[in-house]
Design a protein around this motif. Structure first.
Motif, PDB file in Angstrom:
ATOM      1  N   ASN A 101       0.823  -1.214   0.000  1.00 43.68           N
ATOM      2  CA  ASN A 101       0.000   0.000   0.000  1.00 43.68           C
ATOM      3  C   ASN A 101       0.856   1.262   0.000  1.00 43.68           C
ATOM      4  OD1 ASN A 101      -2.740  -0.571  -0.274  1.00 43.68           O
ATOM      5  ND2 ASN A 101      -2.809  -1.415   1.816  1.00 43.68           N
ATOM      6  N   LEU A 102       1.929   1.226   0.793  1.00 40.79           N
ATOM      7  CA  LEU A 102       2.816   2.393   0.828  1.00 40.79           C
ATOM      8  C   LEU A 102       3.450   2.631  -0.545  1.00 40.79           C
ATOM      9  CD1 LEU A 102       4.486   1.784   4.302  1.00 40.79           C
ATOM     10  CD2 LEU A 102       3.165   3.810   3.650  1.00 40.79           C
ATOM     11  N   ALA A 103       3.877   1.541  -1.180  1.00 43.81           N
ATOM     12  CA  ALA A 103       4.503   1.679  -2.508  1.00 43.81           C
ATOM     13  C   ALA A 103       3.509   2.238  -3.515  1.00 43.81           C
ATOM     14  CB  ALA A 103       5.044   0.333  -2.976  1.00 43.81           C
ATOM     15  N   LEU A 104       2.265   1.779  -3.428  1.00 41.49           N
ATOM     16  CA  LEU A 104       1.249   2.254  -4.368  1.00 41.49           C
ATOM     17  C   LEU A 104       0.927   3.728  -4.117  1.00 41.49           C
ATOM     18  CD1 LEU A 104      -1.095  -0.887  -4.434  1.00 41.49           C
ATOM     19  CD2 LEU A 104       0.427  -0.099  -6.275  1.00 41.49           C
ATOM     20  N   GLU A 105       0.843   4.105  -2.848  1.00 41.78           N
ATOM     21  CA  GLU A 105       0.581   5.523  -2.514  1.00 41.78           C
ATOM     22  C   GLU A 105       1.670   6.432  -3.051  1.00 41.78           C
ATOM     23  OE1 GLU A 105       0.092   5.929   1.737  1.00 41.78           O
ATOM     24  OE2 GLU A 105      -1.546   4.444   1.679  1.00 41.78           O
ATOM     25  N   LEU A 106       2.884   5.885  -3.061  1.00 44.93           N
ATOM     26  CA  LEU A 106       4.036   6.627  -3.566  1.00 44.93           C
ATOM     27  C   LEU A 106       3.909   6.910  -5.056  1.00 44.93           C
ATOM     28  CD1 LEU A 106       6.678   7.249  -2.000  1.00 44.93           C
ATOM     29  CD2 LEU A 106       7.566   5.054  -2.823  1.00 44.93           C
ATOM     30  N   GLY A 107       3.155   6.039  -5.732  1.00 42.42           N
ATOM     31  CA  GLY A 107       3.067   6.139  -7.194  1.00 42.42           C
ATOM     32  C   GLY A 107       4.164   5.361  -7.891  1.00 42.42           C
ATOM     33  N   ALA A 108       4.777   4.407  -7.188  1.00 42.64           N
ATOM     34  CA  ALA A 108       5.871   3.630  -7.789  1.00 42.64           C
ATOM     35  C   ALA A 108       5.379   2.892  -9.026  1.00 42.64           C
ATOM     36  CB  ALA A 108       6.422   2.623  -6.766  1.00 42.64           C
ATOM     37  N   LYS A 109       6.195   2.925 -10.085  1.00 43.86           N
ATOM     38  CA  LYS A 109       5.835   2.267 -11.348  1.00 43.86           C
ATOM     39  C   LYS A 109       6.408   0.857 -11.434  1.00 43.86           C
ATOM     40  CE  LYS A 109       4.044   5.835 -13.788  1.00 43.86           C
ATOM     41  NZ  LYS A 109       3.662   6.429 -12.498  1.00 43.86           N
ATOM     42  N   VAL A 110       7.441   0.604 -10.643  1.00 39.22           N
ATOM     43  CA  VAL A 110       8.067  -0.718 -10.652  1.00 39.22           C
ATOM     44  C   VAL A 110       8.152  -1.183  -9.200  1.00 39.22           C
ATOM     45  CG1 VAL A 110      10.078  -2.069 -11.346  1.00 39.22           C
ATOM     46  CG2 VAL A 110       9.423  -0.041 -12.681  1.00 39.22           C
ATOM     47  N   GLU A 157      -3.018  -9.355  -6.701  1.00 38.23           N
ATOM     48  CA  GLU A 157      -4.317  -8.693  -6.919  1.00 38.23           C
ATOM     49  C   GLU A 157      -4.262  -7.196  -6.620  1.00 38.23           C
ATOM     50  OE1 GLU A 157      -6.839  -9.700  -8.559  1.00 38.23           O
ATOM     51  OE2 GLU A 157      -5.774 -11.616  -8.814  1.00 38.23           O
ATOM     52  N   MET A 158      -3.395  -6.804  -5.699  1.00 40.85           N
ATOM     53  CA  MET A 158      -3.336  -5.390  -5.311  1.00 40.85           C
ATOM     54  C   MET A 158      -2.861  -4.479  -6.450  1.00 40.85           C
ATOM     55  SD  MET A 158      -1.904  -5.541  -1.420  1.00 40.85           S
ATOM     56  CE  MET A 158      -2.208  -3.792  -1.108  1.00 40.85           C
ATOM     57  N   VAL A 159      -2.168  -5.058  -7.433  1.00 42.08           N
ATOM     58  CA  VAL A 159      -1.678  -4.188  -8.524  1.00 42.08           C
ATOM     59  C   VAL A 159      -2.421  -4.413  -9.833  1.00 42.08           C
ATOM     60  CG1 VAL A 159       0.643  -3.974  -7.587  1.00 42.08           C
ATOM     61  CG2 VAL A 159       0.156  -5.776  -9.217  1.00 42.08           C
ATOM     62  N   ARG A 160      -3.356  -5.354  -9.830  1.00 35.29           N
ATOM     63  CA  ARG A 160      -4.114  -5.632 -11.054  1.00 35.29           C
ATOM     64  C   ARG A 160      -4.751  -4.330 -11.555  1.00 35.29           C
ATOM     65  NH1 ARG A 160      -3.319 -10.368 -12.796  1.00 35.29           N
ATOM     66  NH2 ARG A 160      -3.951 -11.650 -11.051  1.00 35.29           N
ATOM     67  N   GLU A 161      -4.781  -4.149 -12.865  1.00 37.10           N
ATOM     68  CA  GLU A 161      -5.382  -2.953 -13.482  1.00 37.10           C
ATOM     69  C   GLU A 161      -4.629  -1.661 -13.170  1.00 37.10           C
ATOM     70  OE1 GLU A 161      -8.066  -3.467 -15.499  1.00 37.10           O
ATOM     71  OE2 GLU A 161      -7.947  -5.581 -14.929  1.00 37.10           O
ATOM     72  N   ARG A 162      -3.488  -1.774 -12.560  1.00 37.38           N
ATOM     73  CA  ARG A 162      -2.732  -0.541 -12.314  1.00 37.38           C
ATOM     74  C   ARG A 162      -1.531  -0.466 -13.247  1.00 37.38           C
ATOM     75  NH1 ARG A 162      -3.011   2.132  -7.004  1.00 37.38           N
ATOM     76  NH2 ARG A 162      -4.581   1.065  -5.760  1.00 37.38           N
ATOM     77  N   ASP A 163      -1.047   0.745 -13.430  1.00 39.57           N
ATOM     78  CA  ASP A 163       0.076   0.962 -14.318  1.00 39.57           C
ATOM     79  C   ASP A 163       1.383   0.700 -13.551  1.00 39.57           C
ATOM     80  OD1 ASP A 163       1.640   1.714 -16.407  1.00 39.57           O
ATOM     81  OD2 ASP A 163       1.362   3.875 -16.111  1.00 39.57           O
TER      82      ASP A 163
END
Ligand SMILES: O=P(O)(O)OC[C@@H](O)[C@@H](O)c1c[nH]c2ccccc12
Length: 526
Positions: A198-207, A230-236
């Motif tokens: 969740n923290l990585a996703l909030e950061l906007g990390a692409k990789v 599943e947490m990154v499905r449909e995300r860039d």
């Protein structure tokens, strides 16, 4: 009264503490202070970057119906959990092997105490792959806790850095992520559970890399990545699985779950045949066998339109013009320009020219790639301008005026000129002075000129040695053989040396024999 048991630091905490001290030492060492590193970056002393996200999307299976994950191949001599793994590994050689096996990223451990790595390893890894046509990105694999380490990474040739969420406060993570982006590097953000994801996703990390190994207790659980998919499905986001990957089944499972890259260290460091191991692990296609191209013929010293036209019709692959007013076969840019139009019109019709090979899926080293690219162009005859004693500005002017496809210059021409010449450059080496002949990334082709006084056999043996020395150990070094070749000795030359092209010059004194017969002799040797 009993003391509460003192908590033992985990390995991650121990390494963090040591690295924090190491960074302080480096920062306070004259010559490597933060001000020094900033000044060096401001002077553009860091080498050029490639974008991580783009590079991760390409691998040797990308063009197939069912692309497999990309590879982040790691250089790791030792680790705290395994101790020594491959202490004698040479980082540069290992990097080149990984690159030529199709890795998208080369991860270099730069931590000295537990992993036996260094910034020098990373720098050498970068240098070893720098002239490859589609080089992998370089990852600084490190316990990064300070902007200083990111600046250092950039200066020494990294394209990306690792940020470990488990090791950083959300504020530090945010600051380091932003700093890395400010230097043009998209980081690999490492997580180990849903909270960190969740923290990585909030950061906007692409990789985002999921480490299957818990860095506090070293437990490896291959399901760690799978549970977070599943947490990154449909995300860039490009999701990567890190650690413990050693067989094709591991990769297959991740592939089916949508994991786009895997990071592998130990298994690659221990592999006997790295290339074969990688292909099997990722289920990448076998490299295409090298096509057996007929030996090319370059006819140099052409100055007459009718002569050029008949040579083009007879199938000369390259036609050379000499720009040297001391030569009996000197020509002018205007005359060359007119002849170039004629040979373009009378060369092989597009339909009979060889079909360009599809972009090679498995990378090859520099000179082999240059040769493949040239041999897959449909244009014949190609126009080559041979320059002696010309200035760079003369060369540039004549390339444009005469619409040359290639330029031939003497080996003594400064390497710095060559990058300004907008067409591939053939560098002409005397057979006894071939230092730099095989240095990748400067000239595209090496022409080896016989010393005719020495006798054919001795010359052919020397040239054969150059070819066999090979690029990256495996590919014969492509050379153009020149000087003293005639219809009588050219078959023997081709058989002994194995050049990809031979040059016959109309300048030769006594004049070379009939060029058509020479071309026929070359064709008959295939
Ligand atoms: O050797 P393995 O099991 O293939 O693992 C590689 C890599 O994942 C591991 O080296 C690693 C992942 N995250 C790290 C953080 C710091 C140091 C090392 C690592």
């Amino acid at each position: 009264m009993s003391d509460a048991p003192k908590k033992q630091p985990t390995i991650l905490e121990t390494i963090y503490a040591q690295r924090a001290k190491d960074v302080e030492v480096a920062k306070s060492t004259a010559g490597t202070t933060p001000e020094d590193i900033s000044a060096l970056l401001a002077m553009h002393l860091a080498p050029p970057l490639i974008p991580l996200v783009d590079r991760l999307k390409r691998n040797p299976s990308s063009n197939t119906a069912s692309p497999s994950p990309s590879l982040m191949a790691e250089i790791k001599r030792a680790s705290p959990s395994k101790g020594p793994i491959a202490m004698t590994t040479n980082a540069a050689a290992q990097a080149l092997t990984y690159a030529l096996s199709g890795a998208s990223v080369i991860s270099v451990l730069t931590e000295p105490t537990w992993f036996k790595g260094s910034l020098l390893d990373m720098r050498l890894a970068r240098q070893a792959i720098d002239a490859l046509p589609d080089r992998p990105a370089i990852l600084r694999k490190e316990f990064i806790l300070d902007e200083y380490q990111i600046a250092e990474a950039r200066l020494h040739g990294a394209d990306t850095v690792l940020l470990i969420v488990a090791m950083l406060s959300p504020d530090r993570l945010q600051a380091l992520y932003a700093y890395s982006l400010s230097l043009g590097m998209e980081p690999l953000v490492e997580v180990n559970n849903a909270r960190e994801m969740n923290l990585a996703l909030e950061l906007g990390a692409k990789v985002i890399g999921v480490n299957n190994r818990n860095l506090h207790d070293f437990q490896v659980d291959m399901g760690t990545t799978s549970r977070l998919v599943e947490m990154v499905r449909e995300r860039d986001v490009i999701l990567c699985a890190l650690s413990g990957i050693s067989n094709p089944k591991d990769v297959q499972v991740y592939k089916e779950q949508g994991v786009r890259a895997v990071l592998v260290g130990e298994a690659l460091m221990r592999a006997a045949d790295t290339g074969a191991f990688i292909r099997d692990l990722l289920q990448w296609p076998e490299p295409e066998p090298e096509r057996n191209e007929p030996t090319w013929v370059m006819v140099s010293g052409v100055k007459d339109a009718a002569e050029a036209e008949s040579l083009a019709k007879a199938g000369a692959d390259m036609i050379g013009f000499i720009f040297d007013d001391t030569s009996s076969r000197n020509t002018t840019p205007d005359a060359a320009a007119q002849i170039v139009d004629i040979i373009r019109a009378s060369g092989l019709p597009a339909s009979s020219a060889p079909t360009p090979a599809a972009a090679p899926v498995t990378p090859a080293p520099w000179f082999t790639t240059q040769r493949r690219n040239l041999q897959s162009t449909a244009v014949r005859s190609l126009a080559v301008g041979t320059f002696r004693n010309s200035t760079l500005s003369d060369i540039l002017r004549i390339v444009a005026a005469a619409k040359l496809d290639l330029v031939q210059v003497d080996a003594s021409v400064p390497a710095g000129w060559i990058k300004h010449i907008p067409v591939p450059v053939i560098r002409r080496f005397r057979i006894d002075d071939t230092a730099d002949l095989a240095r990748p990334g400067v000239h595209s082709f090496a022409l080896v000129e016989h010393d005719t006084s020495e006798g054919d056999e001795k010359n052919f043996q020397k040239a054969a040695t150059l070819v066999q020395a090979g690029e990256a150990g495996k590919w014969p070094t492509p050379i153009i053989l020149s000087g003293g070749l005639t219809m009588k000795n050219v078959a023997r030359a081709i058989q002994t040396v194995g050049p990809w092209a031979v040059e016959i010059s109309l300048e030769a004194d006594p004049p070379a024999d009939n060029v058509r017969e020479f071309m026929a002799a070359v064709k008959n040797t295939q």
